[in-house]
Design a protein around this motif. Structure first.
Motif, short mmCIF file in Angstrom:
data_model
loop_
_atom_site.label_atom_id
_atom_site.label_comp_id
_atom_site.label_asym_id
_atom_site.label_seq_id
_atom_site.Cartn_x
_atom_site.Cartn_y
_atom_site.Cartn_z
N MET A 62 -10.01 -13.38 8.63
CA MET A 62 -11.01 -12.38 8.27
C MET A 62 -11.81 -12.88 7.07
O MET A 62 -11.34 -13.75 6.35
N ASP A 63 -12.97 -12.31 6.88
CA ASP A 63 -13.75 -12.69 5.71
C ASP A 63 -13.38 -11.77 4.54
O ASP A 63 -12.62 -10.81 4.68
N GLY A 64 -13.92 -12.08 3.37
CA GLY A 64 -13.58 -11.34 2.17
C GLY A 64 -13.96 -9.88 2.23
O GLY A 64 -13.23 -9.01 1.74
N LEU A 65 -15.11 -9.58 2.81
CA LEU A 65 -15.55 -8.19 2.89
C LEU A 65 -14.63 -7.37 3.79
O LEU A 65 -14.32 -6.21 3.49
N THR A 66 -14.16 -7.97 4.87
CA THR A 66 -13.20 -7.29 5.75
C THR A 66 -11.89 -7.06 5.01
O THR A 66 -11.28 -5.99 5.11
N LEU A 67 -11.47 -8.05 4.24
CA LEU A 67 -10.25 -7.90 3.44
C LEU A 67 -10.38 -6.72 2.47
O LEU A 67 -9.45 -5.92 2.32
N ARG A 122 -8.83 -1.38 0.78
CA ARG A 122 -9.24 -0.05 0.31
C ARG A 122 -8.59 1.07 1.12
O ARG A 122 -8.46 2.19 0.64
N LYS A 123 -8.17 0.76 2.35
CA LYS A 123 -7.45 1.76 3.14
C LYS A 123 -6.09 2.07 2.50
O LYS A 123 -5.60 3.19 2.59
N VAL A 124 -5.51 1.07 1.86
CA VAL A 124 -4.19 1.21 1.24
C VAL A 124 -4.31 1.63 -0.22
O VAL A 124 -3.53 2.46 -0.70
N ALA A 132 -21.10 -6.11 -0.80
CA ALA A 132 -20.06 -5.97 -1.82
C ALA A 132 -20.32 -4.74 -2.68
O ALA A 132 -19.41 -3.96 -2.97
N ILE A 133 -21.56 -4.55 -3.09
CA ILE A 133 -21.92 -3.39 -3.89
C ILE A 133 -21.65 -2.11 -3.10
O ILE A 133 -21.11 -1.14 -3.63
N ASP A 134 -22.00 -2.12 -1.82
CA ASP A 134 -21.75 -0.95 -0.96
C ASP A 134 -20.26 -0.63 -0.87
O ASP A 134 -19.89 0.53 -0.68
N LEU A 135 -19.42 -1.67 -0.97
CA LEU A 135 -17.97 -1.46 -0.93
C LEU A 135 -17.41 -1.07 -2.30
O LEU A 135 -16.22 -0.79 -2.42
N GLY A 136 -18.26 -1.08 -3.31
CA GLY A 136 -17.83 -0.66 -4.63
C GLY A 136 -17.04 -1.70 -5.41
O GLY A 136 -16.17 -1.33 -6.21
N VAL A 137 -17.32 -2.98 -5.18
CA VAL A 137 -16.59 -3.99 -5.94
C VAL A 137 -16.92 -3.88 -7.42
O VAL A 137 -17.98 -3.39 -7.81
#
Length: 67
Positions: free
Chosen positions: A4-9, A14-16, A37-42
């Motif tokens: 998987m790529d980093g964004l998938t990771l 984040r589910k956990v 990445a910003i959308d994922l809140g990194v």
């Protein structure tokens, strides 16, 4: 990473642990990956190469104030 790529990771992590601080370090930066990445809140996004003070500052900000 082979499966998987980093964004998938990040999405899976984040589910956990939704509040997990994440700093992305990338050798292949792109505007699209930065926006994703910003959308994922990194907490930080560092393109290589970078100097040690930059990563220390970014990690300190990601971890927030210490009590």
């Amino acid at each position: 990473m082979p499966h998987m790529d980093g964004l998938t990771l990040i999405r899976e992590a984040r589910k956990v642990a939704p509040d997990l601080p994440v700093v992305i370090i990338t050798a292949v930066p792109s505007q699209t990956s930065a926006i994703d990445a910003i959308d994922l809140g990194v907490s930080g996004y560092l393109p290589k190469p970078f100097e040690l003070p930059k990563i220390l500052d970014t990690v300190a900000r990601a971890l927030g104030p210490r009590n």
